[in-house]
Scaffold this active site. Sequence first.
Site, short mmCIF file in Angstrom:
data_model
loop_
_atom_site.label_atom_id
_atom_site.label_comp_id
_atom_site.label_asym_id
_atom_site.label_seq_id
_atom_site.Cartn_x
_atom_site.Cartn_y
_atom_site.Cartn_z
N GLU A 1 1.01 -0.97 -0.42
CA GLU A 1 -0.04 -0.25 0.46
C GLU A 1 0.65 1.34 0.14
O GLU A 1 2.37 1.13 0.56
CB GLU A 1 -0.96 0.39 1.35
CG GLU A 1 -1.95 0.91 1.68
CD GLU A 1 -3.21 1.17 2.58
OE1 GLU A 1 -3.74 2.13 2.44
OE2 GLU A 1 -2.38 -0.05 3.18
N GLU B 1 -12.88 -2.42 2.61
CA GLU B 1 -13.09 -2.17 3.31
C GLU B 1 -14.14 -1.24 3.04
O GLU B 1 -14.28 -0.10 3.77
CB GLU B 1 -11.93 -1.46 4.50
CG GLU B 1 -11.10 -2.79 4.67
CD GLU B 1 -10.07 -1.93 6.11
OE1 GLU B 1 -10.23 -1.13 6.46
OE2 GLU B 1 -9.48 -2.94 6.15
N TYR C 1 -6.64 -8.72 11.58
CA TYR C 1 -5.61 -8.27 12.05
C TYR C 1 -5.28 -9.21 13.83
O TYR C 1 -6.81 -9.15 14.42
CB TYR C 1 -4.94 -7.27 12.27
CG TYR C 1 -4.50 -6.27 11.12
CD1 TYR C 1 -3.37 -6.27 10.55
CD2 TYR C 1 -5.95 -5.56 9.97
CE1 TYR C 1 -3.54 -5.97 9.30
CE2 TYR C 1 -5.65 -5.39 9.10
CZ TYR C 1 -4.18 -5.50 8.32
OH TYR C 1 -3.88 -5.04 7.70
N GLU D 1 -6.15 -9.11 4.03
CA GLU D 1 -4.97 -8.38 5.09
C GLU D 1 -5.69 -9.17 5.86
O GLU D 1 -6.18 -9.48 6.59
CB GLU D 1 -6.50 -7.27 5.46
CG GLU D 1 -5.89 -5.91 3.95
CD GLU D 1 -6.22 -4.91 4.42
OE1 GLU D 1 -6.37 -4.56 5.41
OE2 GLU D 1 -6.32 -4.12 3.29
N GLN E 1 2.14 -5.85 5.96
CA GLN E 1 2.57 -5.41 4.35
C GLN E 1 4.26 -5.87 3.84
O GLN E 1 4.54 -6.16 4.44
CB GLN E 1 2.82 -3.94 4.17
CG GLN E 1 0.32 -4.15 4.68
CD GLN E 1 0.54 -2.51 3.67
OE1 GLN E 1 1.09 -1.77 3.00
NE2 GLN E 1 -0.47 -1.72 4.28
#
Length: 512
Positions: free
Chosen positions: A45, A194, A262, A317, A366
């Site tokens: 990103e 999202e 996450y 993610e 990432q």
Amino acid sequence: MKRYFFCLFFMGSLFGRISGQTTVQLLPTEKPVEISKHIYGHFAEHLGRCVYDGFYVGEDNKIIPHTNGVRNDVIAALKELHIPNLRWPGGCFADTYHWKDGIGPKANRPAIVNNWWGGVTEDNSFGTHDFLDMCELLGTEPYLAGNVGSGEVQELADWVQYVNFEGKSPMSDLRRENGRDKPWNVKFWGVGNEAWGCGGNMTAEYYTDIYRKYATFMADWTNTGGLYRIASGANSADYHWTETLMKQLPKHLVKGIALHHYSVIDWKQKGPSITYSDEQYFQTMKSAWFMNELVEKHSAIMDKYDPKKEVALVVDEWGGWYEVEPNTNPGFLYQQNTMRDAMIAGLTLNIFNNHADRIKMANLAQTINVLQAVILTKEDKMLKTPTFHVLEMYKVHQDAQLIPLQIKSADYVLNGEAIPAVSASASRDKHGRTHISLVNIDPKVAQEVTIDLAQQRKLHSARLLTSAKLRDFNDFDAAERIVPTSFKAVKLEKQQMKVKLPPFAVVVLALD
């Protein structure tokens, strides 16, 4: 979540106190399931130092060896991982990104303020051509995240035409004017990101209508199987979101439903990346294990509407998220990477492998200098994190046939709470070699693991990733403090294998 059983006994070990007898049984395959290589995808990103100063150092850089501004050492390292796909330009950034600002002569490109991450001004010197050409250098498939939040339908439709259409059209002609004759034929496309949050704060019902509209106008001309459109999916345990999408999206317009989760202790108190307490470590592992429950419950919803599993669950993610390193920009999300991150990576990838019938794609967040990065850079230096080494060890599972397992694990117990100490997954590659990956997340107690192989085997190799201390990490003064080593604590007895699995360790076994 699957039920795990355990029994306790005590014995000495070179690795410390043995607390539990863990058993792993390789089961016969009823229906062949392939572990898609795309489960091992990555995410880049426009956030902090991931793209600029991570991948891209500029074409005029005289200090760091590069190809068209992209670091050569980064390219070489990522090739070691056989990365199958790379997601770009976001993330939250994607729904503020207008792709036409990043094409054409670099001196003429307008600047953009990255309002999501640090409020920095970017010059758009790294755009569509730069990213897609870099993917060709990497030998990986690009995964483009389209702007649905602030972009219009025509903008996304034009982007598809610009990168994929070989014939004559306004967008393909513009691509040729900018120096690229042949299209890149991008297959993977995210329709927003999202949407429940930074992508527009939409309801599931509203987003499904938006998705149908955008996806309809994303025409394809070259990919025989059509575009692989991926819908913006649920935030962790939002099962209503998945139910709504599966109920309302027509199958011909969607190939994947995303899921984001996450390993976070508390979004308000994430805790440090290095000096975490034993309690914080346990809670991080508990959050990582929660991925298994999420996958099973979202998959059960998808099974109601898609029993043939034609729509993939795409966990695009995932990873650990902590407080940023002291004295760094809080919007850059730069954090160190310790053995805790290796535990998250090994455990999570085992979960994905074991659910490969539904999970066909995933993206670690990432790639460089952001969150659970596989690479960190500092000026002309580059290092590989413990997470990098786990993915390198696990690449043997890419496109291999899943071997189902039955696991009975001892528990990792702290302050009256218990979670399984051991996770595992197994596969058989195209050469007939079997690989078994084992993770012991208990930071203090080794595990005696007995593996029932169902037939006699020969040990080809065994690799171990661990360190002297749980909170160890690789830094620029000790870039190889944590690296894979040969593993000797394995004993084969006919159809059984005995493994003495050290605390906080990842082991990958290869059997002929």
